[in-house]
Design an enzyme around this catalytic site. Structure first.
Site, PDB file in Angstrom:
ATOM      1  N   LYS A 113       0.827  -1.215   0.000  1.00 24.81           N
ATOM      2  CA  LYS A 113       0.000   0.000   0.000  1.00 24.81           C
ATOM      3  C   LYS A 113       0.854   1.256   0.000  1.00 24.81           C
ATOM      4  O   LYS A 113       0.446   2.281  -0.538  1.00 24.81           O
ATOM      5  CB  LYS A 113      -0.949  -0.002   1.201  1.00 24.81           C
ATOM      6  CG  LYS A 113      -2.083  -0.998   1.048  1.00 24.81           C
ATOM      7  CD  LYS A 113      -3.206  -0.712   2.027  1.00 24.81           C
ATOM      8  CE  LYS A 113      -4.352  -1.691   1.839  1.00 24.81           C
ATOM      9  NZ  LYS A 113      -5.399  -1.480   2.832  1.00 24.81           N
ATOM     10  N   LYS A 193      -7.259 -13.234  -8.668  1.00 23.68           N
ATOM     11  CA  LYS A 193      -8.382 -13.140  -7.754  1.00 23.68           C
ATOM     12  C   LYS A 193      -9.366 -12.036  -8.168  1.00 23.68           C
ATOM     13  O   LYS A 193      -8.935 -10.976  -8.632  1.00 23.68           O
ATOM     14  CB  LYS A 193      -7.793 -12.803  -6.372  1.00 23.68           C
ATOM     15  CG  LYS A 193      -8.623 -13.219  -5.197  1.00 23.68           C
ATOM     16  CD  LYS A 193      -7.816 -13.004  -3.931  1.00 23.68           C
ATOM     17  CE  LYS A 193      -8.675 -12.361  -2.879  1.00 23.68           C
ATOM     18  NZ  LYS A 193      -8.001 -12.149  -1.605  1.00 23.68           N
ATOM     19  N   LYS A 196     -12.260  -5.664  -6.775  1.00 29.78           N
ATOM     20  CA  LYS A 196     -13.027  -4.487  -7.185  1.00 29.78           C
ATOM     21  C   LYS A 196     -12.131  -3.442  -7.848  1.00 29.78           C
ATOM     22  O   LYS A 196     -12.610  -2.620  -8.611  1.00 29.78           O
ATOM     23  CB  LYS A 196     -13.792  -3.887  -6.007  1.00 29.78           C
ATOM     24  CG  LYS A 196     -12.948  -3.518  -4.831  1.00 29.78           C
ATOM     25  CD  LYS A 196     -13.814  -3.292  -3.608  1.00 29.78           C
ATOM     26  CE  LYS A 196     -12.962  -3.399  -2.364  1.00 29.78           C
ATOM     27  NZ  LYS A 196     -13.703  -3.742  -1.177  1.00 29.78           N
TER      28      LYS A 196
END
Ligand code: TRP
Length: 326
Positions: A113, A193, A196
């Site tokens: 991140k 996977k 979104k």
């Protein structure tokens, strides 16, 4: 015997898709009957991704509505918004004071991140707040995805460290990994996977309208050949659709293979689309009706926060005493 305790948090960031549903929400709904459960929406953690304030507010409420629509029952579970129980932050700070910097810097999620959002102190300290979210309720188990196991290990290490420094206070909770559902993969790229952030054609949101669901299944990537057979190596697309079909219908993959032997992809896909439309329409209708009455939705979350606060405050009293604050 008192019920065991299960605790988990979910970040309010964007559409919730069928991968999230099969991987987490469905499990939460099952757990509420067996365990004393605390489930919360981690709005403070979401801040580490610098969301737009209006959007964040909306996503928090939408997520609460979706959880209830999926079957979480406020009579059985304590559902609340993390920031409404400020004791999480207090314990988070206290845990920061016993957390080695190196431990936080080596967390995989922090490294990933930090690349995307820059090295914010909030991202670095994300796991200590998560540890506080958990330890404050002294749970036995924490249902999480594979990607959170490292954070849970740190949580356990912090519990041990606190206990050895200040006397026995926290339990070391175990991760409850969901193993029975194959990972749900992206519709437009079945080698990765479902996610979104990969764009709307990658996933089916729980709130997608029937025609959107039909279109997405129709255009989902399939493989060359025509056989409906589970073979993730060579037929990633069809295998993914088979596991989604199996998870929503309860039929085994083997029996689905039999049912569709000799039939083409088109028939299989249209049956799958109708199955999803039918299963999701119930959730979607309930979701829309919950959002029509935001006041009563907020009331449910307030009641949840109050009852969570009672448990959290009890832990904090003990913690404050042990570390010499009171
Ligand atoms: N980090 C978790 C995730 O991204 C969310 C989370 C925050 C959480 N606090 C928690 C999960 C406490 C379990 C328990 O999925």
């Amino acid at each position: 015997m008192a019920k065991e305790i299960a605790v988990s948090g979910v970040q309010p960031s964007g559409d919730i898709h069928i991968g999230n549903y099969l991987g987490a929400i469905k499990q939460f709904v099952e757990l509420q009957d067996k365990y004393k459960t605390f489930f919360f929406i981690v709005d403070l953690h979401a801040l580490t991704e610098s969301p737009d304030p209006k959007k964040l507010r909306e996503q928090i409420i939408n997520l609460a509505a979706l959880y209830l629509a999926c079957g979480l029952d406020p009579k059985k579970t304590t559902l609340f918004i993390q920031s409404h129980v400020p004791a999480h932050v207090e314990l988070g700070w206290i845990l920061n004071t016993i957390t080695p910097l190196g431990e936080l810097q080596r967390m995989t999620q922090f490294k990933d991140k930090a690349e995307k959002h820059g090295v914010l102190a909030g991202l670095l300290n994300y796991p200590t707040l998560m540890a506080a979210d958990i330890l404050i309720y002294n749970p036995d188990v924490v249902p999480v995805g594979e990607d959170q196991v490292q954070h849970l290990e740190l949580t356990r290490a912090l519990a041990r460290k606190f206990n050895s420094q200040y006397g026995n206070t926290f339990r070391e909770p175990k991760a409850l990994l969901r193993k029975d559902v194959a990972r749900v993969m992206g519709l437009d790229d079945p080698t990765k996977k479902m996610s979104k952030s990969a764009g709307p054609n990658n996933y089916i949101a729980l709130t997608d309208e029937p025609d959107v669901i039909r279109k997405k299944i129709k255009t989902a990537v399939t493989d060359s050949g025509s056989e409906i057979k589970y073979d993730p190596q060579n037929k990633a697309g069809i295998s993914n659709l088979l596991s989604i079909y199996s998870a929503f219908s309860g039929e085994s993959i083997a029996s689905l293979e039999k049912k569709y032997a000799g039939k083409n992809y088109g028939i299989f896909k249209s049956d799958l689309a109708e199955l999803l439309v039918q299963k999701l329409s119930h959730i979607h209708e309930k979701y829309k009706s919950l959002l029509k009455n935001k006041k009563s939705l907020m009331k449910i979350l307030d009641v949840g926060a109050k009852s969570a606060s009672k448990v959290a405050e009890k832990t904090m009293e003990e913690v404050r005493k042990k570390i010499g604050l009171i």
